[in-house]
Design a protein around this motif. Structure first.
Motif, PDB file in Angstrom:
ATOM      1  N   SER A 122     -26.051  58.202-107.522  1.00  0.00           N
ATOM      2  CA  SER A 122     -25.520  59.089-106.486  1.00  0.00           C
ATOM      3  C   SER A 122     -24.278  60.046-106.919  1.00  0.00           C
ATOM      4  O   SER A 122     -23.317  59.257-107.563  1.00  0.00           O
ATOM      5  N   GLN A 123     -24.489  61.152-107.440  1.00  0.00           N
ATOM      6  CA  GLN A 123     -22.931  62.004-107.780  1.00  0.00           C
ATOM      7  C   GLN A 123     -21.973  62.158-106.920  1.00  0.00           C
ATOM      8  O   GLN A 123     -20.942  62.121-107.284  1.00  0.00           O
ATOM      9  N   GLU A 124     -22.401  62.163-105.639  1.00  0.00           N
ATOM     10  CA  GLU A 124     -21.364  62.350-104.467  1.00  0.00           C
ATOM     11  C   GLU A 124     -20.409  60.934-104.543  1.00  0.00           C
ATOM     12  O   GLU A 124     -19.328  60.948-104.412  1.00  0.00           O
ATOM     13  N   ALA A 125     -21.178  59.784-104.790  1.00  0.00           N
ATOM     14  CA  ALA A 125     -20.524  58.570-104.820  1.00  0.00           C
ATOM     15  C   ALA A 125     -19.555  58.408-105.903  1.00  0.00           C
ATOM     16  O   ALA A 125     -18.543  57.943-105.842  1.00  0.00           O
ATOM     17  N   LEU A 126     -20.148  58.935-107.151  1.00  0.00           N
ATOM     18  CA  LEU A 126     -19.323  58.874-108.394  1.00  0.00           C
ATOM     19  C   LEU A 126     -18.196  59.908-108.194  1.00  0.00           C
ATOM     20  O   LEU A 126     -16.984  59.442-108.896  1.00  0.00           O
ATOM     21  N   ASP A 127     -18.203  61.007-107.471  1.00  0.00           N
ATOM     22  CA  ASP A 127     -17.104  61.832-107.460  1.00  0.00           C
ATOM     23  C   ASP A 127     -15.910  61.116-106.762  1.00  0.00           C
ATOM     24  O   ASP A 127     -14.815  61.388-106.979  1.00  0.00           O
ATOM     25  N   LEU A 128     -16.304  60.537-105.459  1.00  0.00           N
ATOM     26  CA  LEU A 128     -15.604  59.764-104.859  1.00  0.00           C
ATOM     27  C   LEU A 128     -14.801  58.716-105.529  1.00  0.00           C
ATOM     28  O   LEU A 128     -13.565  58.266-105.618  1.00  0.00           O
ATOM     29  N   ALA A 129     -15.612  57.928-106.412  1.00  0.00           N
ATOM     30  CA  ALA A 129     -15.078  56.883-107.440  1.00  0.00           C
ATOM     31  C   ALA A 129     -14.068  57.606-108.139  1.00  0.00           C
ATOM     32  O   ALA A 129     -13.060  56.780-108.616  1.00  0.00           O
ATOM     33  N   LYS A 130     -14.132  58.699-108.793  1.00  0.00           N
ATOM     34  CA  LYS A 130     -13.191  59.181-109.602  1.00  0.00           C
ATOM     35  C   LYS A 130     -12.035  59.687-108.664  1.00  0.00           C
ATOM     36  O   LYS A 130     -10.735  59.355-109.269  1.00  0.00           O
ATOM     37  N   ARG A 131     -11.990  60.011-107.542  1.00  0.00           N
ATOM     38  CA  ARG A 131     -10.869  60.291-106.761  1.00  0.00           C
ATOM     39  C   ARG A 131     -10.195  58.962-106.438  1.00  0.00           C
ATOM     40  O   ARG A 131      -8.918  59.145-106.571  1.00  0.00           O
ATOM     41  N   ASN A 132     -10.934  57.900-106.351  1.00  0.00           N
ATOM     42  CA  ASN A 132     -10.451  56.571-106.294  1.00  0.00           C
ATOM     43  C   ASN A 132      -9.584  56.085-107.424  1.00  0.00           C
ATOM     44  O   ASN A 132      -8.542  55.548-107.323  1.00  0.00           O
ATOM     45  N   GLU A 133     -10.104  56.540-108.589  1.00  0.00           N
ATOM     46  CA  GLU A 133      -9.336  56.105-109.650  1.00  0.00           C
ATOM     47  C   GLU A 133      -8.031  56.874-110.072  1.00  0.00           C
ATOM     48  O   GLU A 133      -6.924  56.378-110.280  1.00  0.00           O
ATOM     49  N   SER A 134      -8.082  58.222-109.474  1.00  0.00           N
ATOM     50  CA  SER A 134      -6.660  59.022-109.621  1.00  0.00           C
ATOM     51  C   SER A 134      -5.733  58.247-108.810  1.00  0.00           C
ATOM     52  O   SER A 134      -4.613  58.678-108.700  1.00  0.00           O
ATOM     53  N   LEU A 135      -6.098  57.526-107.577  1.00  0.00           N
ATOM     54  CA  LEU A 135      -5.068  57.085-106.642  1.00  0.00           C
ATOM     55  C   LEU A 135      -4.363  55.745-107.368  1.00  0.00           C
ATOM     56  O   LEU A 135      -3.283  55.178-106.748  1.00  0.00           O
ATOM     57  N   GLN A 136      -4.866  55.187-108.367  1.00  0.00           N
ATOM     58  CA  GLN A 136      -4.294  53.645-108.766  1.00  0.00           C
ATOM     59  C   GLN A 136      -3.267  54.083-109.728  1.00  0.00           C
ATOM     60  O   GLN A 136      -2.844  55.224-110.223  1.00  0.00           O
ATOM     61  N   HIS A 137      -2.291  53.278-109.705  1.00  0.00           N
ATOM     62  CA  HIS A 137      -1.369  53.156-110.522  1.00  0.00           C
ATOM     63  C   HIS A 137      -1.581  53.053-112.112  1.00  0.00           C
ATOM     64  O   HIS A 137      -2.658  52.406-112.196  1.00  0.00           O
ATOM     65  N   ALA A 138      -0.875  53.470-112.802  1.00  0.00           N
ATOM     66  CA  ALA A 138      -1.081  53.622-114.236  1.00  0.00           C
ATOM     67  C   ALA A 138      -1.582  52.041-114.693  1.00  0.00           C
ATOM     68  O   ALA A 138      -0.771  51.395-114.641  1.00  0.00           O
ATOM     69  N   CYS A 139      -2.671  52.042-115.265  1.00  0.00           N
ATOM     70  CA  CYS A 139      -3.199  50.671-115.630  1.00  0.00           C
ATOM     71  C   CYS A 139      -3.618  50.511-116.968  1.00  0.00           C
ATOM     72  O   CYS A 139      -3.967  49.639-117.651  1.00  0.00           O
ATOM     73  N   GLY A 140      -3.800  51.809-117.693  1.00  0.00           N
ATOM     74  CA  GLY A 140      -4.218  51.720-119.156  1.00  0.00           C
ATOM     75  C   GLY A 140      -5.796  51.688-119.260  1.00  0.00           C
ATOM     76  O   GLY A 140      -6.383  51.674-120.519  1.00  0.00           O
TER      77      GLY A 140
END
Length: 330
Positions: free
Chosen positions: A271-289
């Motif tokens: 699902s591209q829609e799910a992956l798009d939300l996964a990418k937005r979830n990544e953007s919320l995380q504190h810098a982890c490298g």
């Protein structure tokens, strides 16, 4: 508003001899095969979800439950006390008790998303209510749950600390088994029942992780809250690892792995829609490298391609959707 039976005399569901044992052991379900052959006569005209008295073959009252003529589970028990007939105050009391059992969640800082009502476990068959940062999303999947919906919603608004609004999802196929309406792809499956309307995406916290929740279109009520411990377990194994998260949906396991120091996370979903939300979830995380890679693919084909290419990972998460929803699909 559901029309309720206000008669002082409740209709009775009489059981076959010997079938009272499960009720006496407080099993909440009574199947159609447990009913006496002439039980249907007295229940003619009963309202879907109406409270009925459950009596033994000898005529002894065993308790009270919700009547569901369309389901194989004809009665779901609400009260096992012959002296306590469920009413709106009784149902509200069950909601208050359930909220009390979650009191710790309202003051703990590590998460603001959790299950508030958990069906039979809280004495409310067919009722699920999940709280996302104060926005409560419900699923009413039994006749009794639908019957008592107004009382349950009112209790949630009044007694759940910080409750901003209560909404419901009506897209579960299980509702059809109870004779309840199920929304289709062309109909809205989400509606606000009380309070404010939630935003398009709700941000929640789970330990060091942050997630965006789509309560209108997301799986379940928007998020797999029941996988919290599993996400933590994956995180405990992920430090320094190259992680493959199959059937990643919105990336929960991958985010947990990154928060624990994963070197890389490959998120795979069709699902591209799910992956798009996964990418937005990544953007919320504190810098982890952690290096994130997103692959839109059929997981089975992706795994075969990895095999053929000799590609390996240190940790693989496999959390597939249902392959068979019923015995006929096995």
């Amino acid at each position: 508003m559901t029309v309720k039976n206000t008669s002082a005399v409740l209709r009775k569901v009489r059981l076959r001899p010997g079938r009272e044992r499960s009720v006496e052991r407080r099993h909440p379900w009574i199947f159609s095969g447990a009913l006496a052959e002439d039980a249907a006569g007295e229940l003619a005209g009963a309202v879907l979800g109406e409270t009925v008295a459950v009596v033994s073959a000898k005529g002894e009252t065993l308790g009270y439950g919700s009547w569901s003529p369309a389901s194989q589970i004809r009665v779901r028990m609400l009260s096992f006390d012959p002296a306590t007939v469920p009413d709106g105050a009784f149902v509200a009391g069950l909601v208050v008790s359930a909220i009390g059992r979650r009191a710790d969640f309202f003051v703990r800082a590590e998460t603001d998303a959790f299950r508030l009502l958990n069906a039979e476990n809280d004495g409310l068959p067919g009722v699920v209510a999940d709280s996302y940062a104060g926005w409560v999303v419900c699923q009413f999947t039994s006749a009794g749950a639908e019957f008592w919906k107004d009382d349950i919603v009112a209790a949630l608004m009044k007694f759940a600390p910080g409750c901003r609004g209560v909404s419901e999802r009506t897209d579960l196929k299980d509702r059809a088994k109870e004779g309840l309406a199920v929304t289709t792809d062309s109909e809205p499956s989400f509606r606000v029942l009380a309070g404010e309307e939630p935003p398009a995406e709700i941000e929640i916290a789970e330990g060091a992780c942050r997630f965006l929740i789509d309560v209108r279109k997301g799986h379940k009520t928007g998020f797999y809250l029941d996988q919290r411990e599993a996400r933590a377990a994956v995180g405990a194994l992920a430090n320094g690892a190259d992680v493959l998260n199959c059937f990643c949906y919105t990336g929960g396991f991958g985010i947990a792995a990154a928060a624990s120091g994963a070197m890389s996370v490959t998120q795979v979903d069709i699902s591209q829609e799910a992956l798009d939300l996964a990418k937005r979830n990544e953007s919320l995380q504190h810098a982890c490298g952690t290096k994130f890679v997103y692959e839109r693919a059929d997981v089975f084909q992706f795994l075969r391609a990895c095999r053929d290419a000799g590609r390996t990972f240190d940790l693989i998460v496999l959390d597939p959707p249902k392959f068979a929803e019923s015995k006929s699909q096995v």
